[in-house]
Write a protein that holds these residues in place. Sequence first.
Motif, PDB file in Angstrom:
ATOM      1  N   LEU A 151       0.812  -1.212   0.000  1.00  0.00           N
ATOM      2  CA  LEU A 151       0.000   0.000   0.000  1.00  0.00           C
ATOM      3  C   LEU A 151       0.852   1.271   0.000  1.00  0.00           C
ATOM      4  CD1 LEU A 151      -2.993  -0.940   2.329  1.00  0.00           C
ATOM      5  CD2 LEU A 151      -2.724  -1.221  -0.139  1.00  0.00           C
ATOM      6  N   LEU A 152       2.164   1.112   0.121  1.00  0.00           N
ATOM      7  CA  LEU A 152       3.069   2.248  -0.044  1.00  0.00           C
ATOM      8  C   LEU A 152       3.320   2.531  -1.520  1.00  0.00           C
ATOM      9  CD1 LEU A 152       5.716   1.491   2.743  1.00  0.00           C
ATOM     10  CD2 LEU A 152       3.656   2.907   2.894  1.00  0.00           C
ATOM     11  N   GLY A 153       2.874   1.610  -2.378  1.00  0.00           N
ATOM     12  CA  GLY A 153       2.978   1.819  -3.818  1.00  0.00           C
ATOM     13  C   GLY A 153       4.145   1.131  -4.487  1.00  0.00           C
ATOM     14  N   PHE A 154       4.927   0.341  -3.739  1.00  0.00           N
ATOM     15  CA  PHE A 154       6.099  -0.334  -4.294  1.00  0.00           C
ATOM     16  C   PHE A 154       5.835  -1.829  -4.447  1.00  0.00           C
ATOM     17  CE2 PHE A 154       7.830   3.601  -2.873  1.00  0.00           C
ATOM     18  CZ  PHE A 154       8.968   3.837  -3.627  1.00  0.00           C
ATOM     19  N   ARG A 207      14.590   6.356  -2.380  1.00  0.00           N
ATOM     20  CA  ARG A 207      15.850   6.172  -1.654  1.00  0.00           C
ATOM     21  C   ARG A 207      15.624   5.380  -0.373  1.00  0.00           C
ATOM     22  NH1 ARG A 207      16.877  11.716  -2.843  1.00  0.00           N
ATOM     23  NH2 ARG A 207      16.592  12.291  -0.651  1.00  0.00           N
ATOM     24  N   ILE A 208      14.478   5.589   0.271  1.00  0.00           N
ATOM     25  CA  ILE A 208      14.164   4.850   1.494  1.00  0.00           C
ATOM     26  C   ILE A 208      13.961   3.368   1.195  1.00  0.00           C
ATOM     27  CG2 ILE A 208      12.406   4.523   3.284  1.00  0.00           C
ATOM     28  CD1 ILE A 208      12.024   7.582   3.264  1.00  0.00           C
ATOM     29  N   ILE A 209      13.240   3.066   0.122  1.00  0.00           N
ATOM     30  CA  ILE A 209      12.943   1.674  -0.229  1.00  0.00           C
ATOM     31  C   ILE A 209      14.115   0.999  -0.931  1.00  0.00           C
ATOM     32  CG2 ILE A 209      11.435   0.151  -1.572  1.00  0.00           C
ATOM     33  CD1 ILE A 209      10.104   1.377   0.882  1.00  0.00           C
ATOM     34  N   GLY A 210      14.808   1.746  -1.803  1.00  0.00           N
ATOM     35  CA  GLY A 210      15.921   1.163  -2.552  1.00  0.00           C
ATOM     36  C   GLY A 210      15.523   0.680  -3.924  1.00  0.00           C
ATOM     37  N   ARG A 211      14.358   1.140  -4.418  1.00  0.00           N
ATOM     38  CA  ARG A 211      13.873   0.784  -5.747  1.00  0.00           C
ATOM     39  C   ARG A 211      13.095   1.962  -6.321  1.00  0.00           C
ATOM     40  NH1 ARG A 211      14.134  -4.231  -7.569  1.00  0.00           N
ATOM     41  NH2 ARG A 211      14.914  -5.813  -6.154  1.00  0.00           N
ATOM     42  N   THR A 212      13.018   1.994  -7.657  1.00  0.00           N
ATOM     43  CA  THR A 212      12.172   3.003  -8.272  1.00  0.00           C
ATOM     44  C   THR A 212      10.714   2.582  -8.093  1.00  0.00           C
ATOM     45  OG1 THR A 212      12.322   1.919 -10.428  1.00  0.00           O
ATOM     46  CG2 THR A 212      13.914   3.669  -9.960  1.00  0.00           C
ATOM     47  N   LYS A 213       9.844   3.573  -7.985  1.00  0.00           N
ATOM     48  CA  LYS A 213       8.447   3.282  -7.656  1.00  0.00           C
ATOM     49  C   LYS A 213       7.658   2.780  -8.852  1.00  0.00           C
ATOM     50  CE  LYS A 213       4.721   5.235  -4.856  1.00  0.00           C
ATOM     51  NZ  LYS A 213       4.307   6.413  -4.043  1.00  0.00           N
ATOM     52  N   LEU A 214       7.861   3.395 -10.004  1.00  0.00           N
ATOM     53  CA  LEU A 214       7.056   3.052 -11.162  1.00  0.00           C
ATOM     54  C   LEU A 214       7.443   1.713 -11.766  1.00  0.00           C
ATOM     55  CD1 LEU A 214       4.872   3.815 -13.188  1.00  0.00           C
ATOM     56  CD2 LEU A 214       6.640   5.020 -14.527  1.00  0.00           C
ATOM     57  N   ASP A 215       8.729   1.550 -12.074  1.00  0.00           N
ATOM     58  CA  ASP A 215       9.144   0.356 -12.813  1.00  0.00           C
ATOM     59  C   ASP A 215       9.968  -0.641 -11.995  1.00  0.00           C
ATOM     60  OD1 ASP A 215      11.296   2.035 -12.633  1.00  0.00           O
ATOM     61  OD2 ASP A 215      11.513   2.359 -14.797  1.00  0.00           O
ATOM     62  N   VAL A 217      12.900  -0.759 -10.494  1.00  0.00           N
ATOM     63  CA  VAL A 217      14.314  -0.974 -10.777  1.00  0.00           C
ATOM     64  C   VAL A 217      15.114  -0.787  -9.491  1.00  0.00           C
ATOM     65  CG1 VAL A 217      16.324  -0.139 -12.057  1.00  0.00           C
ATOM     66  CG2 VAL A 217      14.076  -0.245 -13.168  1.00  0.00           C
ATOM     67  N   GLU A 218      16.013  -1.736  -9.215  1.00  0.00           N
ATOM     68  CA  GLU A 218      16.821  -1.686  -8.006  1.00  0.00           C
ATOM     69  C   GLU A 218      17.787  -0.514  -8.039  1.00  0.00           C
ATOM     70  OE1 GLU A 218      20.229  -4.494  -5.937  1.00  0.00           O
ATOM     71  OE2 GLU A 218      18.478  -5.469  -6.843  1.00  0.00           O
ATOM     72  N   LEU A 219      17.883   0.202  -6.910  1.00  0.00           N
ATOM     73  CA  LEU A 219      18.823   1.306  -6.765  1.00  0.00           C
ATOM     74  C   LEU A 219      19.940   0.896  -5.822  1.00  0.00           C
ATOM     75  CD1 LEU A 219      16.281   4.250  -6.267  1.00  0.00           C
ATOM     76  CD2 LEU A 219      17.452   3.608  -8.388  1.00  0.00           C
ATOM     77  N   GLU A 220      21.165   1.166  -6.196  1.00  0.00           N
ATOM     78  CA  GLU A 220      22.298   0.852  -5.335  1.00  0.00           C
ATOM     79  C   GLU A 220      22.456   1.942  -4.276  1.00  0.00           C
ATOM     80  OE1 GLU A 220      24.042  -1.854  -5.259  1.00  0.00           O
ATOM     81  OE2 GLU A 220      23.028  -2.737  -7.012  1.00  0.00           O
ATOM     82  N   ASP A 221      22.721   1.514  -3.035  1.00  0.00           N
ATOM     83  CA  ASP A 221      23.006   2.484  -1.983  1.00  0.00           C
ATOM     84  C   ASP A 221      24.351   3.151  -2.276  1.00  0.00           C
ATOM     85  OD1 ASP A 221      20.695   1.922  -0.582  1.00  0.00           O
ATOM     86  OD2 ASP A 221      21.630   0.335   0.610  1.00  0.00           O
ATOM     87  N   GLU A 222      24.364   4.449  -2.246  1.00  0.00           N
ATOM     88  CA  GLU A 222      25.601   5.175  -2.521  1.00  0.00           C
ATOM     89  C   GLU A 222      26.582   4.991  -1.371  1.00  0.00           C
ATOM     90  OE1 GLU A 222      24.681   9.206  -3.307  1.00  0.00           O
ATOM     91  OE2 GLU A 222      23.359   8.779  -5.008  1.00  0.00           O
ATOM     92  N   PRO A 223      27.887   4.895  -1.682  1.00  0.00           N
ATOM     93  CA  PRO A 223      28.891   4.727  -0.629  1.00  0.00           C
ATOM     94  C   PRO A 223      28.805   5.851   0.398  1.00  0.00           C
ATOM     95  CG  PRO A 223      29.856   4.375  -2.797  1.00  0.00           C
ATOM     96  CD  PRO A 223      28.476   4.908  -3.033  1.00  0.00           C
ATOM     97  N   GLY A 224      28.745   5.459   1.669  1.00  0.00           N
ATOM     98  CA  GLY A 224      28.684   6.446   2.741  1.00  0.00           C
ATOM     99  C   GLY A 224      27.292   6.947   3.045  1.00  0.00           C
ATOM    100  N   ALA A 225      26.338   6.653   2.171  1.00  0.00           N
ATOM    101  CA  ALA A 225      24.967   7.108   2.386  1.00  0.00           C
ATOM    102  C   ALA A 225      24.234   6.133   3.306  1.00  0.00           C
ATOM    103  CB  ALA A 225      24.234   7.231   1.059  1.00  0.00           C
ATOM    104  N   ARG A 226      23.147   6.593   3.884  1.00  0.00           N
ATOM    105  CA  ARG A 226      22.344   5.751   4.756  1.00  0.00           C
ATOM    106  C   ARG A 226      21.709   4.635   3.936  1.00  0.00           C
ATOM    107  NH1 ARG A 226      18.328   8.227   9.307  1.00  0.00           N
ATOM    108  NH2 ARG A 226      17.453   6.274  10.107  1.00  0.00           N
ATOM    109  N   LYS A 227      21.725   3.415   4.476  1.00  0.00           N
ATOM    110  CA  LYS A 227      21.223   2.265   3.740  1.00  0.00           C
ATOM    111  C   LYS A 227      19.707   2.334   3.570  1.00  0.00           C
ATOM    112  CE  LYS A 227      24.801  -1.163   4.791  1.00  0.00           C
ATOM    113  NZ  LYS A 227      25.083  -2.490   5.391  1.00  0.00           N
ATOM    114  N   SER A 228      19.239   1.809   2.440  1.00  0.00           N
ATOM    115  CA  SER A 228      17.817   1.722   2.149  1.00  0.00           C
ATOM    116  C   SER A 228      17.213   0.513   2.860  1.00  0.00           C
ATOM    117  CB  SER A 228      17.610   1.576   0.641  1.00  0.00           C
ATOM    118  OG  SER A 228      18.178   0.342   0.197  1.00  0.00           O
ATOM    119  N   HIS A 229      15.883   0.402   2.769  1.00  0.00           N
ATOM    120  CA  HIS A 229      15.215  -0.792   3.297  1.00  0.00           C
ATOM    121  C   HIS A 229      15.770  -2.045   2.628  1.00  0.00           C
ATOM    122  CE1 HIS A 229      12.085  -3.613   4.481  1.00  0.00           C
ATOM    123  NE2 HIS A 229      11.875  -3.883   3.204  1.00  0.00           N
TER     124      HIS A 229
END
Length: 318
Positions: A151-154, A207-215, A217-229
């Motif tokens: 229900l969050l849309g992902f 960025r919170i989930i770690g994937r694009t919402k529409l299609d 697609v997996e997003l890589e956590d950027e080095p040093g950035a806070r980890k996604s779900h």
Amino acid sequence: MHDEAWDRTPIQPQSVDAPLSTSAIFLVVSIAEGDEAAERVRDVISDIGGLVRAVGFRDLNGHLSCNVGIGSDAWDRFGQDARPAQLRRFFEVRGPVHTAPSTPGDLLFHIRSERADLAFELERLLLGKLGDAVTVVDETTGFRYFDSRDLLGFVDGTENPTGAGMAHWSIVGEEDAAFAGGSYVVVQKYLHDLDAWHALPVELQERIIGRTKLDNVELEDEPGARKSHKGLATVVDANGVEHDILRDNMPFGRPGAGEFGTYFIGYARELWVIEQMLRQMYVGDPVGSYDRMLDVSTPVTGTTFFVPSNDVLEGLAP
């Protein structure tokens, strides 16, 4: 000439790795005190297959199934000589901001079907047979939402293992031979604050989930950035081996009551994998960098069960 191979009946797991269904019921109950209640429960769950066949035969294309999970305390009450090696109660996970609570529950019935009426009928008959031997702790009806989205849309469950990997990561093997064919399962009922979630920009949601919402697609956590779900829900052991679990999550809700949620249900060959995943989500990795999805998703239940093979389940008959 007698061939011993003919005597070896393959271990039959419950329908742990069945395909995602259109609808599901998650029923958690506690067993009443006394030996009589425990014996009645054992009698009913040992013949759950017969009840499923009786209801499911009305429409075989409905693919009705029911997995029975047994909690740690209930297992001890059933008077068995042995117990699954990793079976234990769900431990509360307390993080710097959010907590995963531990809640009661002796039995889990995970009912799945392509027809909601078949699932309903099985639950009705099942509770009728159990009678006052049990008390319902939680009853949640889930449904498939569009293309398997929450229900969050992902899209939910993208990282589930497939093919032979499903059984490898979800079914106990020879490491605990007496309970081979079983599976550990953890359930949590999450309630979402959709107003707060929808107030966030889509880019931040992604960025919170770690994937694009529409299609999706997996997003890589950027080095040093806070980890996604996605990053925090990934468990890697000391040898660099990634361990999977099998999720069968489902959305649920009552718009008139303002209730919107996700029922998390994870099956695993080794319970510690789910426990480590939850520690990473709530405590953070590194510590303090918890899963930001928890800012809008609050768990209200948390219980652990063991889903024995059909052979072991049938052997529980008094």
